[in-house]
Structures are given as C-alpha cells and as structure tokens.
Design an enzyme around this catalytic site. Structure first.
Site, PDB file in Angstrom:
ATOM      1  N   ASP A  36       0.839  -1.202   0.000  1.00  0.00           N
ATOM      2  CA  ASP A  36       0.000   0.000   0.000  1.00  0.00           C
ATOM      3  C   ASP A  36       0.872   1.249   0.000  1.00  0.00           C
ATOM      4  O   ASP A  36       0.571   2.237  -0.660  1.00  0.00           O
ATOM      5  CB  ASP A  36      -0.895   0.033   1.246  1.00  0.00           C
ATOM      6  CG  ASP A  36      -1.996  -1.009   1.167  1.00  0.00           C
ATOM      7  OD1 ASP A  36      -2.021  -1.755   0.163  1.00  0.00           O
ATOM      8  OD2 ASP A  36      -2.809  -1.080   2.100  1.00  0.00           O
ATOM      9  N   ALA A  37       1.972   1.172   0.760  1.00  0.00           N
ATOM     10  CA  ALA A  37       2.839   2.350   0.869  1.00  0.00           C
ATOM     11  C   ALA A  37       3.476   2.677  -0.480  1.00  0.00           C
ATOM     12  O   ALA A  37       3.548   3.841  -0.882  1.00  0.00           O
ATOM     13  CB  ALA A  37       3.907   2.098   1.922  1.00  0.00           C
ATOM     14  N   SER A  85     -34.883  -9.085 -17.554  1.00  0.00           N
ATOM     15  CA  SER A  85     -34.763  -9.670 -16.213  1.00  0.00           C
ATOM     16  C   SER A  85     -35.024 -11.166 -16.314  1.00  0.00           C
ATOM     17  O   SER A  85     -35.525 -11.657 -17.325  1.00  0.00           O
ATOM     18  CB  SER A  85     -35.704  -8.986 -15.242  1.00  0.00           C
ATOM     19  OG  SER A  85     -37.003  -9.084 -15.730  1.00  0.00           O
ATOM     20  N   LEU A  86     -34.671 -11.884 -15.270  1.00  0.00           N
ATOM     21  CA  LEU A  86     -34.696 -13.345 -15.332  1.00  0.00           C
ATOM     22  C   LEU A  86     -35.984 -13.918 -14.781  1.00  0.00           C
ATOM     23  O   LEU A  86     -36.512 -13.432 -13.785  1.00  0.00           O
ATOM     24  CB  LEU A  86     -33.538 -13.909 -14.500  1.00  0.00           C
ATOM     25  CG  LEU A  86     -32.129 -13.657 -15.012  1.00  0.00           C
ATOM     26  CD1 LEU A  86     -31.113 -13.984 -13.933  1.00  0.00           C
ATOM     27  CD2 LEU A  86     -31.879 -14.504 -16.255  1.00  0.00           C
ATOM     28  N   LYS A 118     -26.275 -15.764  -8.562  1.00  0.00           N
ATOM     29  CA  LYS A 118     -27.075 -14.563  -8.753  1.00  0.00           C
ATOM     30  C   LYS A 118     -26.662 -13.599  -7.645  1.00  0.00           C
ATOM     31  O   LYS A 118     -26.956 -13.813  -6.470  1.00  0.00           O
ATOM     32  CB  LYS A 118     -28.562 -14.889  -8.665  1.00  0.00           C
ATOM     33  CG  LYS A 118     -29.447 -13.715  -8.985  1.00  0.00           C
ATOM     34  CD  LYS A 118     -30.845 -14.182  -9.352  1.00  0.00           C
ATOM     35  CE  LYS A 118     -31.717 -13.035  -9.808  1.00  0.00           C
ATOM     36  NZ  LYS A 118     -31.880 -11.974  -8.834  1.00  0.00           N
ATOM     37  N   GLU A 178     -23.446  -6.418 -11.959  1.00  0.00           N
ATOM     38  CA  GLU A 178     -24.096  -6.163 -10.682  1.00  0.00           C
ATOM     39  C   GLU A 178     -23.122  -5.382  -9.809  1.00  0.00           C
ATOM     40  O   GLU A 178     -21.976  -5.807  -9.632  1.00  0.00           O
ATOM     41  CB  GLU A 178     -24.353  -7.530 -10.049  1.00  0.00           C
ATOM     42  CG  GLU A 178     -25.584  -7.626  -9.246  1.00  0.00           C
ATOM     43  CD  GLU A 178     -26.851  -7.544 -10.066  1.00  0.00           C
ATOM     44  OE1 GLU A 178     -26.805  -7.595 -11.323  1.00  0.00           O
ATOM     45  OE2 GLU A 178     -27.906  -7.377  -9.443  1.00  0.00           O
ATOM     46  N   LYS A 294     -27.544 -20.274 -17.746  1.00  0.00           N
ATOM     47  CA  LYS A 294     -27.636 -19.653 -19.072  1.00  0.00           C
ATOM     48  C   LYS A 294     -27.201 -20.641 -20.152  1.00  0.00           C
ATOM     49  O   LYS A 294     -26.165 -21.295 -19.984  1.00  0.00           O
ATOM     50  CB  LYS A 294     -26.706 -18.430 -19.147  1.00  0.00           C
ATOM     51  CG  LYS A 294     -27.036 -17.352 -18.153  1.00  0.00           C
ATOM     52  CD  LYS A 294     -26.001 -16.230 -18.164  1.00  0.00           C
ATOM     53  CE  LYS A 294     -26.406 -15.164 -17.143  1.00  0.00           C
ATOM     54  NZ  LYS A 294     -25.387 -14.135 -16.966  1.00  0.00           N
TER      55      LYS A 294
HETATM   56  S1  IVH Z   1     -28.190 -12.317 -16.343  1.00  0.00           S
HETATM   57  C1  IVH Z   1     -31.022 -11.719 -19.538  1.00  0.00           C
HETATM   58  N1  IVH Z   1     -26.552 -13.042 -14.402  1.00  0.00           N
HETATM   59  O1  IVH Z   1     -30.581 -10.439 -11.549  1.00  0.00           O
HETATM   60  C2  IVH Z   1     -30.129 -11.951 -18.434  1.00  0.00           C
HETATM   61  N2  IVH Z   1     -28.261 -11.497 -13.920  1.00  0.00           N
HETATM   62  O2  IVH Z   1     -33.704 -10.407 -13.155  1.00  0.00           O
HETATM   63  C3  IVH Z   1     -30.242 -10.923 -17.419  1.00  0.00           C
HETATM   64  N3  IVH Z   1     -28.272 -10.686 -11.629  1.00  0.00           N
HETATM   65  O3  IVH Z   1     -31.449  -7.494 -12.834  1.00  0.00           O
HETATM   66  C4  IVH Z   1     -29.335 -10.978 -16.333  1.00  0.00           C
HETATM   67  N4  IVH Z   1     -26.544 -11.861 -10.925  1.00  0.00           N
HETATM   68  O4  IVH Z   1     -28.901  -7.703 -12.700  1.00  0.00           O
HETATM   69  C5  IVH Z   1     -27.605 -12.297 -14.749  1.00  0.00           C
HETATM   70  N5  IVH Z   1     -25.044 -13.746 -12.763  1.00  0.00           N
HETATM   71  C6  IVH Z   1     -26.091 -13.006 -13.142  1.00  0.00           C
HETATM   72  C7  IVH Z   1     -26.742 -12.157 -12.226  1.00  0.00           C
HETATM   73  C8  IVH Z   1     -27.833 -11.417 -12.661  1.00  0.00           C
HETATM   74  C9  IVH Z   1     -27.479 -10.975 -10.590  1.00  0.00           C
HETATM   75  C10 IVH Z   1     -29.411  -9.738 -11.614  1.00  0.00           C
HETATM   76  C11 IVH Z   1     -29.522  -8.919 -12.863  1.00  0.00           C
HETATM   77  C12 IVH Z   1     -31.008  -8.763 -13.120  1.00  0.00           C
HETATM   78  C13 IVH Z   1     -31.618  -9.735 -12.168  1.00  0.00           C
HETATM   79  C14 IVH Z   1     -32.454 -10.766 -12.909  1.00  0.00           C
END
Ligand code: IVH
Length: 669
Positions: A36-37, A85-86, A118, A178, A294
């Site tokens: 750090d220094a 969103s998922l 997530k 995120e 995914k």
């Molecule tokens: S994929 C189409 N991967 O969860 C794919 N989302 O509704 C969209 N999130 O608002 C997101 N960790 O921000 C993905 N490893 C991850 C994630 C993630 C958190 C959040 C994302 C989104 C919500 C899903």
C-alpha cells in the site's frame, strides 16, 4: 526549469498505466504485487506532477475517479439494447421444465449451460467506446435508466480504460453487471450509521442502491462497492461466441467477471452445482440469492429469444429465503459505546436459516415507527448471508387485540441521565459521557482481539470494575492492582495475576491496534492500518486535518471527518495522554514481514475452531495474504468442513492443501 511537456506527458502516461495496472491487480484480480505504501507513493507522484501541469490531466487518469461536483438530479440514459430480467424457478422440477423447453426448442439433447451465482446487488450497464468508459447507468425499467457515470467512476473495480494487451478492444461494449457491497463493509457501514444516529440499511442491496444514487460522488467513493460483470448488450468490433468466452474476454479487458462461474451439462450437474452453491452461501463475502443458468452458446441464445422481458435462454434458480415468523416479547433500549439508545426486541426464540435468534436490533425509533413494531406482534425475520437478522415487517393479520407500543425512555435505563434527540439525528443519546453502559462497552471494545487484545477482560469483570467505580475510563485499567482485583467476585489470585500480566503486555502495542482500541467510529482494522502506514506516528494522525486524512488510501470524506472530530475533542486528547503516561506505547508499523511473507492462502469450507476473519488475521499477522480464488500462484488452500469447488481447482493445479489441524499448527508457529 520545467521539463519539456512532451517528456512530462510521457512520464504521466507511464505513471497512469502503472497505477491502473496496480488498481487492476488489487481490485479486480485480488492479487496486489506492491505494498500500500509503494502504491501511495506512485499515486502521490502522479498527483504532484498533475498539479504542476494541470493542462495535461486526462479524464481517465486514476486521480480523476472522484472528479465531478455534486449534482442536483440524475439524467436519464436509454439502453441501446433492452436490459432483460430473469424468470425464476425454485425447485429441481421447475428447472427440469426449463431444460426440457430449451432442448425441445433447439432440438438438441446435450445443452452446455453456463452457471454462476445470482449476485444480490444493483444491475448496471457500463458503456465502453474504443475502450474508454463513457456512460454508466442503472437498469431503470429496462429501456431507460439513470445516469450514474460519475458514481460508477469511483468504483475501483470499474476500469476507466479497458486493457488491450491480451485481446483486441471492441469498438463498442455495453457491459452488464451487478454492483454490490461486500457483507463486511455493509455491516461496518450500518454499525457506524447506527452510532451516528442515521437510518440503517436493511440489507446489502439497499446500501448499494443508496450508495450508487448519491448526488455527491465523494460519498459513493467512500463506500466500498464492487462490480461483477455477467452480460453484454451491444458488442461491436470483436466476435464472441459464448457466455464463457464473454467472461474470459471481460477478464482480458480488465473487467471482473462474476465469480464462481462454471460450464455444466444436464440436470444432475445443475442440481449438484446448486447444492454446492447453497452450501457455500454463508461463507461467501457477498450476498447471493440463487444460481443463474444460461445457455452458453450465443447462437442458441439468439434462436431461443425472449418472452416479454425475460430471455428464454436463462433462468434464476432461487434459494429459499432465510425467513421465519416469531413473536416480540419485549422491546428494551440498549445503550452503546457512543451513548446511543438502540431499541432491541426480545423474541420467542426461532431458527432462521439454521441459527437460533433470540433478539434483534430495531435500530432506532424511526424504524420502530415506520414498521409499526409493537410488543405482542408477530414479525417476519430475515437473515441475509451471515448478516445479523432484521425485521422485514409485522404480520398484521396476526396482531393481537392488545399490543404495547414502545417509547424511548426520557432517562437512561443505566445511569438515569437525560436522554435527548438532537434535531438532525434519528438517534436518542444518553447525555452522560461517563454513563457506565458507555464505559463498559468501550472497555470491552478496548480489550478485544483486534484492539489491545487483553485476554481475561470479560463481560462479568468489566461489569464489576465499572459498577464498583474502580474503572471510570480506559486509562484506569492500567492502574489496577492485585489487591483490588482479588477482592472482586470470582477472581482468584492466579486470574488476577494473569490479567495484570496481559495488561502489562498490551502496553507494547502497535499503532493500528491502538487506533482501533480508541473506538473511533468507522476506524476498523483496515483503516487503522492505512492511517498508521500513511502518517507513521500517532501525533501526526492527531494533528492531521480532514484534507490530509482524505489523502489516505480508502479513507473517504465521511471517515476523515469522524477521525478529525474525534481528535478535536479535548477529553479524547486527555485520554490518549493518560494512556501514554501509563506506559502504553503504540509502535509504528511497516508492511508486514513475517514467516509467511509472500505466501498466498485461499480459505474454503468452515473451520471449526476459528472464524474466517480470525483465520485471515492470523495469516496476515504472520505476513501472509488471503486471496479469494485459487490460481497457480496460490501457496496453500486451507480446507475446512464442507469445502467448495476450490479444492478441485487446487487438486487440478497441484496446490498444497492444509486441513484445519495443519493450519492451526502453522499459524500457531
Ligand atoms: S443475467 C437476460 N446473471 O438479476 C439476463 N443477472 O432479473 C439478465 N443478476 O437485474 C441478467 N446476478 O442484474 C444475470 N449472474 C447473473 C446475475 C444477474 C445478478 C441480476 C440482474 C437482473 C436480475 C435478474
């Protein structure tokens, strides 16, 4: 004579690159290569040179992370591609339906799935044009979000410029990720807010959102936010064929990909990974709420498309929330180190996520009133990670006919002094600086391991010392004698002698420990160490103004103000002088050298006899370092019970493993 500016430009450019490389190693790779220094020296050299040549300051200079002045509102930003969103599933059967649908639509049986946690944070998009960070925004409604560019610039794992040494740069890159706050930082922030009489954040996600939506970027800069990248909107100028390749490209460009990502096939592997992640959940340093699955191939993602706002190629398999209902038996005020009265609910004991909860802090009166929590109510509790549980809400349907509202007492329940609320504060404080409750809390804090480390200064003993008027402030501890001690209840001659020996030993302490022991708000072990390294001596710290304090690495304006205010109080100066007069000698520190100097450790699983922070402290105390993930540079993986995938990786890379016994032997010396 000033140097010709072409030379200066070159020197500036080299310094900036060097600092950006160290930022990347520290904040993205979790693998710093200088102290750090040394880093501070480089940074100050750049600052000084830029001050001499203001015309040569560039927007992507590391000194310009916190450049912008506070603004009045956030502008809006239209996302080039919608932020989706998922969809959620909660059982293996539901995931099987998702998998069956994917297989049917694609006409293939064996689908490679990219999986990752997530992360429970705030979704953002960062735009890089020709490698330069230009715009950062929140998700908003998926189409239009808020412009938080200046705040995201302060997040140290956000590169201001992408790295181009390992892979060509994209013309345009819209990164999705995120922003989150690690649990430890979240806890520290709330502790300080509680003591400062500010409203606390309910969970790490709220504190992240609150930090990101600050109108003054200096405040955001002082909050330890991180970014985990997990997706992409527009991507132009380079070809990427799959999610795993995207994450590898992120890493090459200097962006931090979401941790613990893996490629798996089939339901059984998915279910095993889900179980692994759920088991690892409590040990992770940040909050997660499920597993994201995914389809790995981008071509297949395109074929699958989306329904309304969710992709058909991804799904979130959510963990069960760690919640439980229980009844509030009593609400009592508890007096803290700074005199703040915190309402605490005593509960009918209940298990939440494997831990029995008997009481819960209600934080402050505003919180009690806003949630309308009364004695007799049934409340919903939640425990986020290993975070202290909190009341989500009252279950109104279960409210009995007769409930009792809680009122803050007008007098301190411990010393009887007036309790007052300052105009601009949420907190009620006992006005007596010598209130025994405050002294007791300070004494316990003073003696704890990270501070003066006085073994034997337990709760019962502190209660007696204060209740009998033997100890009125911290310095009195060093004037105890054997006769006094043995006269106390449950104090044999041997224990009394041990305690005196411990106190004597504690006088030879280090400056960081001493700073922690003083109990300055917001000054934990890391900040204390940074202060000690930066200023060298206690007198220099005591004399520093807010500006000088802000120059310390990771000390923001809020913390700097607290430290300055602490040493501006004559009674604190007097206390320091009395401690010194008693023989307390805080020694300056240099970067730790020790038997484990240069050794890198990774911890996985839980150690029976030691908490994770304790294990880390021991390693660091001996000069070693703890990093998050196993690489070929790791020297030892410490394997506790229920270890995660790190063991497999250690085996693959041939990294030495230590079980708990071997580890304890090593750190005991
Ligand atoms: S994929 C189409 N991967 O969860 C794919 N989302 O509704 C969209 N999130 O608002 C997101 N960790 O921000 C993905 N490893 C991850 C994630 C993630 C958190 C959040 C994302 C989104 C919500 C899903």
């Amino acid at each position: 004579m000033a140097r010709p500016s072409r030379d200066v430009s070159r020197v500036l450019d080299e310094l900036r690159r060097e600092i950006a490389t160290h930022d990347h190693r520290y904040h993205v790779l979790d693998d710093p290569s200088i102290s750090d220094a040394e880093y501070d020296t480089l940074f100050r050299r750049l600052q000084a040179l830029e001050a001499e040549h203001p015309e040569l300051v560039t927007a992507d200079s590391p000194t310009q992370r916190v450049g912008a002045a506070p603004s009045a509102t956030f502008a809006t930003v239209r996302h080039r591609h919608q932020m989706l969103s998922l969809g959620n599933v909660t059982t293996r059967d539901e995931l099987a339906e998702f998998d069956a649908r994917v297989r049917k639509l694609l006409g293939y049986e064996n689908i490679p799935y990219a999986i990752e946690p997530k992360v429970d944070g705030v979704a953002v998009e960062l735009v890089y044009e020709d490698g330069v960070f230009t715009t950062g925004s929140t998700r908003g409604d998926g189409l239009v979000g808020e412009d938080v560019t200046v705040n995201l610039r302060t997040v140290r794992s956000v590169p201001l410029r992408l790295r181009d040494d390992a892979r060509p740069l994209p013309k345009v890159l819209d990164v999705r990720g995120e922003v989150f706050m690690p649990l430890e930082a979240f806890r520290a922030l709330n502790r300080d807010r509680e003591e400062a009489g500010l409203p606390v954040f309910a969970n790490p996600r709220n504190s992240t959102a609150g930090s990101l939506k600050q109108l003054d970027p200096k405040v955001t800069a002082s909050r330890p936010l991180q970014l985990a990248c997990h997706g992409v909107g527009a991507l132009e100028g380079v070809a990427v064929a799959s999610h795993t390749e995207l994450l590898a490209a992120f890493a090459d460009w200097g962006l931090k990909p979401v941790p613990r990502h893996q490629l798996v096939h089939g339901l059984d592997e998915l279910a095993a990974a889900f179980a692994d992640l759920e088991a690892a959940r409590d040990a992770l340093p940040f909050e997660i709420d499920g597993l994201v699955v995914k389809v790995n191939s981008f071509e297949w993602q395109g074929l699958l498309g989306q329904v309304s706002r969710s992709p058909r190629w991804a799904v979130a398999w959510k963990f069960k929330p760690r919640q439980a209902e229980t009844v509030v038996d009593k609400i009592l005020p508890s007096v803290g180190r700074t005199g703040v009265l915190t309402p605490v609910a005593e509960l009918a004991p209940v298990a939440v996520g494997g831990v029995t909860v008997r009481n819960v802090s209600l934080h402050n009166m505003d919180e009690v009133e806003r949630k309308d929590i009364r004695v007799g109510d049934t409340v919903l509790l939640e425990r986020a990670g290993d975070v202290i549980p909190y009341v989500v809400r009252v279950i109104e349907e279960k409210r009995p006919a007769k409930t009792t509202r809680f009122h803050m007492p007008t007098h301190c329940p411990v010393c009887g002094a007036d309790v007052l609320r300052q105009d601009d504060e949420v907190a009620y404080r006992c006005q007596n600086i010598a209130c025994p409750a405050r002294i007791k809390q300070s004494l316990r804090f003073f003696g704890h391991r990270g501070a003066m480390d006085v073994e034997g200064l337990g709760e019962k003993l502190v209660d007696q010392l204060v209740d009998q008027g033997i100890v009125k402030d911290l310095a009195d501890l060093y004037h105890l004698d054997l006769e006094r001690l043995v006269a106390l209840e449950r104090m044999g001659k041997k224990s009394a002698e041990n305690l005196l020996a411990q106190l004597e030993r504690s006088k030879q302490t280090t400056l960081p420990r001493f700073l922690v022991a003083l109990g300055i708000r917001q000054v934990g072990e890391a900040t204390a160490k940074a202060l000690a390294l930066h200023f060298g001596t206690l007198d220099a710290i005591m004399a520093a103004d807010v500006e000088a304090l802000t120059a310390v690495r990771d000390v923001g304006p809020e913390v700097a103000a607290m430290i300055h205010a602490f040493f501006a109080e004559p009674r604190h100066i007097a206390l320091v002088e009395r401690l010194r007069a008693a023989g307390v000698t805080p020694a300056p520190v240099t970067e730790t050298r020790g038997p484990l100097a240069g050794k890198k450790f990774v911890l996985t699983g839980s150690l029976g006899g030691m908490s994770r922070p304790e294990a880390q402290r021991r390693i660091e105390g001996l000069g070693g370092r703890v990093t998050a993930s196993v690489s070929k540079d790791t020297d030892f993986v410490v394997v506790g019970a229920d270890p995660g995938s790190k063991v497999k990786r250690a085996e693959k890379l041939g990294v030495a493993q230590l079980d708990e016994d071997a580890f304890v032997k090593l750190v005991r010396g």
